[in-house]
Design a protein around this motif. Structure first.
Motif, PDB file in Angstrom:
ATOM      1  N   TRP A 137      -1.152  -7.820   2.085  1.00 57.53           N
ATOM      2  CA  TRP A 137      -1.911  -6.606   1.761  1.00 57.53           C
ATOM      3  C   TRP A 137      -2.927  -6.278   2.837  1.00 57.53           C
ATOM      4  CZ3 TRP A 137      -2.131  -3.214  -2.550  1.00 57.53           C
ATOM      5  CH2 TRP A 137      -1.053  -3.375  -3.425  1.00 57.53           C
ATOM      6  N   LEU A 138      -2.991  -5.008   3.194  1.00 54.56           N
ATOM      7  CA  LEU A 138      -3.942  -4.513   4.179  1.00 54.56           C
ATOM      8  C   LEU A 138      -4.923  -3.592   3.482  1.00 54.56           C
ATOM      9  CD1 LEU A 138      -3.260  -3.295   7.727  1.00 54.56           C
ATOM     10  CD2 LEU A 138      -4.531  -1.803   6.183  1.00 54.56           C
ATOM     11  N   TYR A 139      -6.199  -3.751   3.827  1.00 49.77           N
ATOM     12  CA  TYR A 139      -7.280  -2.906   3.328  1.00 49.77           C
ATOM     13  C   TYR A 139      -8.028  -2.365   4.539  1.00 49.77           C
ATOM     14  CZ  TYR A 139      -6.330  -5.324  -1.033  1.00 49.77           C
ATOM     15  OH  TYR A 139      -5.717  -5.822  -2.152  1.00 49.77           O
ATOM     16  N   ALA A 140      -8.238  -1.063   4.589  1.00 51.14           N
ATOM     17  CA  ALA A 140      -8.922  -0.453   5.729  1.00 51.14           C
ATOM     18  C   ALA A 140      -9.921   0.582   5.234  1.00 51.14           C
ATOM     19  CB  ALA A 140      -7.909   0.204   6.657  1.00 51.14           C
ATOM     20  N   ASP A 141     -11.060   0.607   5.891  1.00 46.12           N
ATOM     21  CA  ASP A 141     -12.059   1.643   5.647  1.00 46.12           C
ATOM     22  C   ASP A 141     -12.867   1.821   6.921  1.00 46.12           C
ATOM     23  OD1 ASP A 141     -13.900  -0.465   5.663  1.00 46.12           O
ATOM     24  OD2 ASP A 141     -14.396  -0.307   3.528  1.00 46.12           O
ATOM     25  N   ALA A 142     -13.978   2.522   6.842  1.00 45.90           N
ATOM     26  CA  ALA A 142     -14.778   2.804   8.031  1.00 45.90           C
ATOM     27  C   ALA A 142     -15.349   1.537   8.669  1.00 45.90           C
ATOM     28  CB  ALA A 142     -15.908   3.769   7.682  1.00 45.90           C
ATOM     29  N   ASP A 143     -15.455   0.456   7.904  1.00 47.85           N
ATOM     30  CA  ASP A 143     -15.999  -0.801   8.421  1.00 47.85           C
ATOM     31  C   ASP A 143     -14.966  -1.677   9.113  1.00 47.85           C
ATOM     32  OD1 ASP A 143     -18.564  -0.213   7.616  1.00 47.85           O
ATOM     33  OD2 ASP A 143     -18.428  -1.345   5.752  1.00 47.85           O
ATOM     34  N   GLY A 144     -13.687  -1.445   8.878  1.00 49.31           N
ATOM     35  CA  GLY A 144     -12.681  -2.262   9.541  1.00 49.31           C
ATOM     36  C   GLY A 144     -11.414  -2.446   8.746  1.00 49.31           C
ATOM     37  N   VAL A 145     -10.660  -3.462   9.156  1.00 50.85           N
ATOM     38  CA  VAL A 145      -9.347  -3.755   8.575  1.00 50.85           C
ATOM     39  C   VAL A 145      -9.311  -5.226   8.191  1.00 50.85           C
ATOM     40  CG1 VAL A 145      -6.855  -3.810   8.984  1.00 50.85           C
ATOM     41  CG2 VAL A 145      -8.251  -2.002  10.018  1.00 50.85           C
ATOM     42  N   VAL A 146      -8.942  -5.503   6.947  1.00 49.20           N
ATOM     43  CA  VAL A 146      -8.766  -6.872   6.494  1.00 49.20           C
ATOM     44  C   VAL A 146      -7.364  -7.037   5.923  1.00 49.20           C
ATOM     45  CG1 VAL A 146     -11.227  -7.220   6.046  1.00 49.20           C
ATOM     46  CG2 VAL A 146      -9.740  -6.526   4.195  1.00 49.20           C
ATOM     47  N   VAL A 147      -6.857  -8.272   6.010  1.00 48.97           N
ATOM     48  CA  VAL A 147      -5.511  -8.581   5.537  1.00 48.97           C
ATOM     49  C   VAL A 147      -5.576  -9.825   4.660  1.00 48.97           C
ATOM     50  CG1 VAL A 147      -3.175  -9.250   6.225  1.00 48.97           C
ATOM     51  CG2 VAL A 147      -4.403  -7.514   7.527  1.00 48.97           C
ATOM     52  N   ALA A 148      -4.926  -9.755   3.509  1.00 49.17           N
ATOM     53  CA  ALA A 148      -4.853 -10.880   2.576  1.00 49.17           C
ATOM     54  C   ALA A 148      -3.387 -11.142   2.229  1.00 49.17           C
ATOM     55  CB  ALA A 148      -5.643 -10.556   1.315  1.00 49.17           C
ATOM     56  N   ALA A 149      -3.097 -12.356   1.861  1.00 49.57           N
ATOM     57  CA  ALA A 149      -1.721 -12.727   1.528  1.00 49.57           C
ATOM     58  C   ALA A 149      -1.206 -11.974   0.306  1.00 49.57           C
ATOM     59  CB  ALA A 149      -1.624 -14.241   1.301  1.00 49.57           C
ATOM     60  N   GLN A 150      -2.116 -11.636  -0.615  1.00 47.35           N
ATOM     61  CA  GLN A 150      -1.732 -10.877  -1.814  1.00 47.35           C
ATOM     62  C   GLN A 150      -2.835  -9.864  -2.121  1.00 47.35           C
ATOM     63  OE1 GLN A 150      -2.069 -14.401  -2.205  1.00 47.35           O
ATOM     64  NE2 GLN A 150      -4.229 -14.225  -2.733  1.00 47.35           N
ATOM     65  N   ALA A 151      -2.590  -9.016  -3.095  1.00 48.28           N
ATOM     66  CA  ALA A 151      -3.590  -8.006  -3.477  1.00 48.28           C
ATOM     67  C   ALA A 151      -4.868  -8.684  -3.944  1.00 48.28           C
ATOM     68  CB  ALA A 151      -3.025  -7.105  -4.578  1.00 48.28           C
ATOM     69  N   ILE A 152      -6.022  -8.191  -3.462  1.00 47.51           N
ATOM     70  CA  ILE A 152      -7.313  -8.779  -3.845  1.00 47.51           C
ATOM     71  C   ILE A 152      -8.286  -7.732  -4.402  1.00 47.51           C
ATOM     72  CG2 ILE A 152      -7.163 -10.783  -2.326  1.00 47.51           C
ATOM     73  CD1 ILE A 152      -8.947  -9.242  -0.324  1.00 47.51           C
ATOM     74  N   HIS A 153      -7.834  -6.506  -4.569  1.00 48.16           N
ATOM     75  CA  HIS A 153      -8.729  -5.475  -5.095  1.00 48.16           C
ATOM     76  C   HIS A 153      -8.649  -5.448  -6.614  1.00 48.16           C
ATOM     77  CE1 HIS A 153      -4.812  -3.551  -4.762  1.00 48.16           C
ATOM     78  NE2 HIS A 153      -5.218  -2.643  -5.615  1.00 48.16           N
ATOM     79  N   ALA A 154      -9.704  -4.929  -7.235  1.00 44.12           N
ATOM     80  CA  ALA A 154      -9.758  -4.885  -8.697  1.00 44.12           C
ATOM     81  C   ALA A 154      -8.885  -3.774  -9.226  1.00 44.12           C
ATOM     82  CB  ALA A 154     -11.190  -4.673  -9.153  1.00 44.12           C
TER      83      ALA A 154
END
Length: 159
Positions: free
Chosen positions: A142-159
């Protein structure tokens, strides 16, 4: 919604991309399961992939960091949006930046370049692990991106 800073605080083991990407799409934040491509100065496979249903995924394009041509432009941004892609992360260049900025899709890339890629120049590969910006991108992670940057996790970590 999520903030990459909050995700990093809650999950200190996530991978964080080096701060080399700029925002080009009209969507400030995006996230989704990763699909990967490895191409070099030839965007034929990028187009073919964006013609498929995105199903909320993020297309990670390893363009080898080339700054000699664009791999994504306004037409491909429209195609991604129409086919349900959540966003694109391009280790390379984009063009038609004003057009991309008007489209409600997240697009991050290294830079802009007015020259289009040359079709048929190189073969590309899909669904392989790719590495750039200090991060390993695996299909299905899973990739998460916003104005602060890009993070990658092995699985979904958002609520």
């Amino acid at each position: 919604m999520f903030a990459t800073a909050d995700l990093c605080d809650a999950h200190p083991d996530v991978q964080v991309c080096a701060p080399v990407f700029r925002d080009f799409g009209g969507g400030a934040a995006f996230h989704g399961s990763i699909a990967t491509l490895k191409v070099f100065e030839d965007n034929a496979l990028v187009r073919t992939t964006l013609e498929l249903p995105g199903r909320g995924r993020v297309l990670v394009v390893d363009g080898g960091g080339s700054l000699r041509c664009a791999l994504v432009g306004g037409n491909l941004g429209s195609l991604a949006l129409a086919n349900g892609w959540a966003g694109l992360l391009v280790h390379g260049c984009v063009r038609d930046s004003a057009e991309l900025a008007s489209q409600p899709i997240g697009i991050k890339a290294l830079a802009v370049h007015p020259r289009k890629s040359e079709r048929g120049l190189h073969l590309g590969h899909a669904d392989r692990v790719v590495e750039f910006a200090g991060v390993r991108f695996a299909p299905g992670a899973w990739l998460y991106a916003d104005a602060d940057g890009v993070v990658v996790a092995a699985q979904a970590i958002h609520a």
